[in-house]
Write a protein that holds these residues in place. Structure first.
Motif, PDB file in Angstrom:
ATOM      1  N   ARG A  61       0.520  -1.489  -0.234  1.00 20.19           N
ATOM      2  CA  ARG A  61      -0.309   0.005   0.137  1.00 20.19           C
ATOM      3  C   ARG A  61       1.068   1.618  -0.006  1.00 20.19           C
ATOM      4  NH1 ARG A  61      -5.569   0.196   0.616  1.00 20.19           N
ATOM      5  NH2 ARG A  61      -6.261  -1.531   0.836  1.00 20.19           N
ATOM      6  N   LYS A  62       1.779   1.269   0.485  1.00 19.86           N
ATOM      7  CA  LYS A  62       2.843   2.338   0.521  1.00 19.86           C
ATOM      8  C   LYS A  62       3.819   2.322  -1.006  1.00 19.86           C
ATOM      9  CE  LYS A  62       5.717   4.826   4.157  1.00 19.86           C
ATOM     10  NZ  LYS A  62       6.788   4.528   5.323  1.00 19.86           N
ATOM     11  N   LEU A  63       4.116   1.545  -1.651  1.00 16.48           N
ATOM     12  CA  LEU A  63       3.844   1.931  -2.852  1.00 16.48           C
ATOM     13  C   LEU A  63       2.957   1.953  -3.196  1.00 16.48           C
ATOM     14  CD1 LEU A  63       5.996   1.289  -5.242  1.00 16.48           C
ATOM     15  CD2 LEU A  63       5.662  -1.456  -4.955  1.00 16.48           C
ATOM     16  N   TYR A  64       2.199   1.400  -3.439  1.00 14.49           N
ATOM     17  CA  TYR A  64       0.746   2.564  -4.122  1.00 14.49           C
ATOM     18  C   TYR A  64       0.377   3.934  -4.314  1.00 14.49           C
ATOM     19  CZ  TYR A  64      -4.049   2.745  -5.717  1.00 14.49           C
ATOM     20  OH  TYR A  64      -5.045   3.029  -6.375  1.00 14.49           O
ATOM     21  N   GLY A  65       0.548   4.226  -2.697  1.00 18.44           N
ATOM     22  CA  GLY A  65      -0.068   5.634  -2.607  1.00 18.44           C
ATOM     23  C   GLY A  65       1.449   6.364  -3.202  1.00 18.44           C
ATOM     24  N   ALA A  66       2.929   6.236  -3.082  1.00 18.62           N
ATOM     25  CA  ALA A  66       4.023   6.935  -3.558  1.00 18.62           C
ATOM     26  C   ALA A  66       3.666   6.765  -5.538  1.00 18.62           C
ATOM     27  CB  ALA A  66       4.910   6.000  -4.032  1.00 18.62           C
ATOM     28  N   LEU A  67       2.970   5.988  -6.017  1.00 21.63           N
ATOM     29  CA  LEU A  67       2.391   5.525  -7.729  1.00 21.63           C
ATOM     30  C   LEU A  67       1.472   6.222  -8.167  1.00 21.63           C
ATOM     31  CD1 LEU A  67       3.268   1.746  -8.326  1.00 21.63           C
ATOM     32  CD2 LEU A  67       4.904   3.466  -8.658  1.00 21.63           C
ATOM     33  N   ARG A  68       0.929   7.083  -7.265  1.00 24.74           N
ATOM     34  CA  ARG A  68      -0.497   7.096  -7.463  1.00 24.74           C
ATOM     35  C   ARG A  68      -0.171   8.301  -7.637  1.00 24.74           C
ATOM     36  NH1 ARG A  68      -4.414   8.488  -9.475  1.00 24.74           N
ATOM     37  NH2 ARG A  68      -6.312   8.023  -9.349  1.00 24.74           N
ATOM     38  N   HIS A  69      -0.009   8.925  -6.332  1.00 28.25           N
ATOM     39  CA  HIS A  69      -0.106  10.305  -6.026  1.00 28.25           C
ATOM     40  C   HIS A  69       1.592  11.214  -5.986  1.00 28.25           C
ATOM     41  CE1 HIS A  69      -4.345  10.138  -5.092  1.00 28.25           C
ATOM     42  NE2 HIS A  69      -3.293   8.560  -3.454  1.00 28.25           N
ATOM     43  N   LYS A  70       2.673  10.275  -6.308  1.00 26.32           N
ATOM     44  CA  LYS A  70       4.365  11.738  -5.533  1.00 26.32           C
ATOM     45  C   LYS A  70       5.014  10.688  -7.558  1.00 26.32           C
ATOM     46  CE  LYS A  70       4.271  10.625  -1.181  1.00 26.32           C
ATOM     47  NZ  LYS A  70       4.588  10.755   0.289  1.00 26.32           N
ATOM     48  N   THR A  71       4.085  10.242  -8.398  1.00 29.43           N
ATOM     49  CA  THR A  71       4.976   9.925  -9.499  1.00 29.43           C
ATOM     50  C   THR A  71       4.395  10.287 -10.862  1.00 29.43           C
ATOM     51  OG1 THR A  71       4.891   7.453  -9.545  1.00 29.43           O
ATOM     52  CG2 THR A  71       6.265   8.412  -7.835  1.00 29.43           C
ATOM     53  N   VAL A  72       5.131  10.230 -11.756  1.00 31.85           N
ATOM     54  CA  VAL A  72       5.433  10.274 -13.286  1.00 31.85           C
ATOM     55  C   VAL A  72       3.039   9.446 -13.857  1.00 31.85           C
ATOM     56  CG1 VAL A  72       6.895   8.955 -14.612  1.00 31.85           C
ATOM     57  CG2 VAL A  72       4.870  10.687 -15.278  1.00 31.85           C
ATOM     58  N   SER A  73       3.564   7.845 -12.702  1.00 36.30           N
ATOM     59  CA  SER A  73       2.699   6.966 -13.436  1.00 36.30           C
ATOM     60  C   SER A  73       1.267   7.446 -12.649  1.00 36.30           C
ATOM     61  CB  SER A  73       2.916   5.267 -12.328  1.00 36.30           C
ATOM     62  OG  SER A  73       3.358   5.808 -11.358  1.00 36.30           O
ATOM     63  N   GLY A  74       1.190   8.470 -12.114  1.00 36.77           N
ATOM     64  CA  GLY A  74      -0.553   8.231 -10.963  1.00 36.77           C
ATOM     65  C   GLY A  74      -0.531   9.005 -12.559  1.00 36.77           C
ATOM     66  N   PHE A  75       0.035  10.260 -12.961  1.00 39.01           N
ATOM     67  CA  PHE A  75      -1.550  10.782 -14.167  1.00 39.01           C
ATOM     68  C   PHE A  75      -1.223   9.967 -15.410  1.00 39.01           C
ATOM     69  CE2 PHE A  75       1.761  14.076 -12.503  1.00 39.01           C
ATOM     70  CZ  PHE A  75       1.086  14.612 -12.704  1.00 39.01           C
ATOM     71  N   THR A  76      -1.054   8.360 -15.702  1.00 42.95           N
ATOM     72  CA  THR A  76      -1.458   7.085 -16.401  1.00 42.95           C
ATOM     73  C   THR A  76      -2.640   6.699 -15.991  1.00 42.95           C
ATOM     74  OG1 THR A  76      -0.465   5.301 -15.915  1.00 42.95           O
ATOM     75  CG2 THR A  76       0.843   6.924 -17.522  1.00 42.95           C
ATOM     76  N   PHE A  77      -3.193   7.014 -14.304  1.00 44.61           N
ATOM     77  CA  PHE A  77      -4.386   6.109 -14.147  1.00 44.61           C
ATOM     78  C   PHE A  77      -5.618   7.495 -13.555  1.00 44.61           C
ATOM     79  CE2 PHE A  77      -6.107   3.391 -10.312  1.00 44.61           C
ATOM     80  CZ  PHE A  77      -6.917   2.289 -11.598  1.00 44.61           C
ATOM     81  N   LEU A  78      -5.774   8.039 -14.402  1.00 48.23           N
ATOM     82  CA  LEU A  78      -6.163   9.614 -14.282  1.00 48.23           C
ATOM     83  C   LEU A  78      -7.783   9.059 -14.655  1.00 48.23           C
ATOM     84  CD1 LEU A  78      -4.412  12.666 -16.241  1.00 48.23           C
ATOM     85  CD2 LEU A  78      -4.873  11.831 -14.035  1.00 48.23           C
TER      86      LEU A  78
END
Length: 340
Positions: free
Chosen positions: A300-317
């Motif tokens: 879940r900690k990795l998911y939070g970082a990917l979703r909200h703090k990295t570029v990949s979050g912009f690919t899951f809009l």
């Protein structure tokens, strides 16, 4: 002991493998070249045997049933006798002058008793048929020609990350890491470029344009259409990379490396998500959702970082509007960085 082992995984590579092997031979007897014929149906095996016959002190030819790129790398690593180990794909090649300088540094470290677990060099995106290239270097990330550790690492630009083409591992580090690539799976170079990193204690960046990464074949794995056809394999590797290191422990003892690995997972998540959007079917949208849920359920900690703090979050809009924004950004990046 040889200074370096080059492993060249080959599958139906008769049309271009000579360019690759010839570029490695300038290292002479200081190198070991292991050509792995991975069940080819053309003259690849015969060409490998020809080189082994002509250069018996340098070249070994290995013939095995088809297992994919990962199986070729595994076979080479199992047989490697060099202090260092580098994979060179059969359609790529090394620059001769840069290779000689690399070997000179290895000898220098050996003479002074200096242990370097990982050597990082530049690589070139080579669109050979179009006559254009794109150099990928790391001057802003590492001090040149200085043996250091992960704590000395600077910030990567959006287009920068460590890939198989840029890495030369000490062979014992690879074996200690236990890296073994899955068979019949493309994109496993991402595992090779990530799993061993927590075992690296010392590294050195050499500002050498060593590796030429050929782009342009229609059947190439990084070709956009091919990647879309093999999206399930890309998803599989993304999942494997997301779990190949204990990020919780690294965040405590080696936070910069943990941050880098998280960033690299983010890039892979972005690639998978974007190509699922390019496919555009309801099944592809469902796979995109399942991939993100997989990471969420496992870390879940990795998911939070990917979703909200990295570029990949912009690919899951969310929604079709979000998908349109993602794909527009992808097209701009594709033109800017010439990555396929």
């Amino acid at each position: 002991m040889k200074d370096i082992t080059f492993t060249v995984p080959c599958y139906n590579s008769q049309d271009y493998m000579r360019r690759c092997i010839d570029s490695l031979l300038c290292a002479g007897k200081r190198a070991e070249i292991i050509i792995v014929d991975d069940g080819s149906a053309d003259a690849t095996g015969a060409i490998a045997d020809e080189y082994a016959s002509r250069y018996p002190d340098i070249v070994k030819a290995v013939h095995q049933e088809n297992g994919g790129h990962g199986a070729g790398v595994n076979a080479g690593l199992a047989l490697a006798s060099g202090r260092y180990f580098k994979v060179v794909d059969s359609d790529d090649w090394l620059d001769g002058k840069a290779l000689k300088k690399l070997l000179g540094k290895i000898r220098q470290w050996q003479g002074s008793g200096t242990t370097v677990d990982l050597i990082i060099c530049n690589y070139i995106y080579d669109h050979l048929y179009e006559g254009r290239t794109k150099r990928m270097g790391y001057q802003n990330v590492f001090c040149e020609d200085k043996v250091c550790g992960w704590r000395d690492m600077g910030r990567f630009r959006p287009s920068q990350y460590l890939v198989m083409h840029s890495l030369v591992y000490r062979t014992q580090v690879l074996r200690k890491s236990g890296v073994r690539l899955p068979r019949h799976t493309f994109y496993v170079d991402n595992i090779f470029a990530n799993q061993p990193l927590p075992y690296v204690r010392s590294l050195c960046y050499l500002n050498l344009d060593l590796y030429h990464y050929f782009l342009g074949r229609e059947d190439q794995s990084v070709n956009e259409k091919v990647l879309m056809q093999r999206i399930d394999q890309q998803i599989r590797v993304t999942k494997l990379v997301s779990g190949c290191a204990d990020l919780g422990e690294l965040r405590v003892h080696n936070p910069k490396l943990a941050g880098y690995l998280t960033r690299n997972i983010s890039i892979m998540m972005a690639i998978s998500s974007i190509h699922l959007l390019l496919i555009g079917t309801p099944e592809a949208w469902e796979k995109r959702e399942m991939l993100w849920n997989y990471v969420k359920n496992h870390d879940r900690k990795l998911y939070g970082a990917l979703r909200h703090k990295t570029v990949s979050g912009f690919t899951f809009l969310p929604g079709k509007v979000g998908a349109g924004v993602t794909l527009a950004g992808y097209k701009v990046a594709q033109k800017l960085y010439c990555f396929n």
